[in-house]
Write an enzyme that holds these catalytic residues in place. Structure first.
Site, mmCIF file in Angstrom:
data_model
loop_
_atom_site.group_PDB
_atom_site.id
_atom_site.type_symbol
_atom_site.label_atom_id
_atom_site.label_comp_id
_atom_site.label_asym_id
_atom_site.label_seq_id
_atom_site.Cartn_x
_atom_site.Cartn_y
_atom_site.Cartn_z
ATOM 1 N N SER A 142 -57.810 -84.145 56.914
ATOM 2 C CA SER A 142 -57.347 -84.884 58.094
ATOM 3 C C SER A 142 -57.807 -84.176 59.358
ATOM 4 C CB SER A 142 -55.818 -84.973 58.096
ATOM 5 O OG SER A 142 -55.332 -85.471 59.334
ATOM 6 N N TYR A 156 -47.563 -80.790 57.503
ATOM 7 C CA TYR A 156 -48.716 -81.630 57.167
ATOM 8 C C TYR A 156 -50.005 -81.000 57.686
ATOM 9 C CZ TYR A 156 -51.830 -85.662 56.933
ATOM 10 O OH TYR A 156 -52.896 -86.501 56.667
#
Length: 247
Positions: A142, A156
């Protein structure tokens, strides 16, 4: 039809929906036989298999929760045994659990690591045992590995940035066999989890050079490149496809 992946076998974790489904369809369209790993979305996985086969491709679906290292390893072992080989691994399964540090539970932290980091290592280890020289391992990371511009994303972001070190280390381990290991780092992508018309979308677009959500097919295109012979000299890399989110 582009057939540059003809005869290849690809295993895609989290492959039944969203980015994973687009990757499965793209690799199948280029000639690969695809094994779609899924945790719970059996109906979506079987529907995807049907779409791929209707379009002339080859696919099967296998259930394996990425958080379960035994089940994930068995799924990869079984896929390699069924097709006699494994050439491409796409680690797409992931979880997005958000919350400020004072509210974020240890259970959510452990699940984030189990799916987003440990499963990538488990799958890579299992797949490498079956890969011939010249294999491909591609992790869906990501842009948040580089930039986390809002609260609640610490775990995350950490899990995705951990893939940078993992990919570089695995690239060294597997480089002598010409097996490449790379991370694809998408920005906001239009999926059920992060819709382009969602309430958070305008905020995200304000952070980007190209103010829109990406399309799943755009991510699949980069993965297809990394899986192809053309990318044989690309390894240990983080490849952003984020509309300038991290620029």
């Amino acid at each position: 039809m582009n057939t540059r992946l003809e005869g290849k076998v690809a295993f895609i974790s989290g492959g039944s929906r969203g980015i994973g489904a687009a990757i499965a369809q793209r690799l199948a369209s280029e000639g690969a036989q695809v094994v779609i790993g899924y945790a719970a979305s059996s109906a979506a996985a079987l529907a995807l298999v049907d779409r791929i086969e209707t379009g002339g491709g080859k696919a099967i679906a296998v259930q394996a929760d990425a958080a379960d290292p035994v089940a994930l390893t068995k799924a990869i072992d079984d896929a390699a045994a069924r097709f006699g080989r494994l050439d491409i691994l796409v680690n797409n399964a992931g979880v997005l659990l958000l919350g400020p540090v004072d509210e974020f539970s240890l259970e959510d932290f452990d699940r984030t690591l189990a799916v987003n980091v440990r499963a990538v290592f488990v799958a890579a280890k299992a797949a490498a045992a079956h890969m011939r020289d010249g294999g491909r391992i591609i992790n869906i990371s990501s842009t948040n590995a580089l930039r986390m511009p809002f609260t609640g994303g610490a775990a995350y972001a950490m899990s995705k940035s951990a893939l940078t070190g993992l990919a570089k280390g695995l690239a060294r381990d597997l480089g002598p066999r010409n097996i490449t290991v790379n991370n694809v780092q998408p920005g906001p992508v239009d999926t059920d989890m992060n819709p382009a018309e969602g309430e958070f979308a305008s905020f995200l677009h304000g952070l980007m050079a190209v103010p829109r959500h990406g399309h799943v097919d755009e991510i699949a295109g980069m993965v297809a490149y990394l899986a192809s012979p053309e990318a044989a000299f690309v390894t240990g890399a983080d490849l952003l496809i984020d509309g300038g989110f991290a620029a």
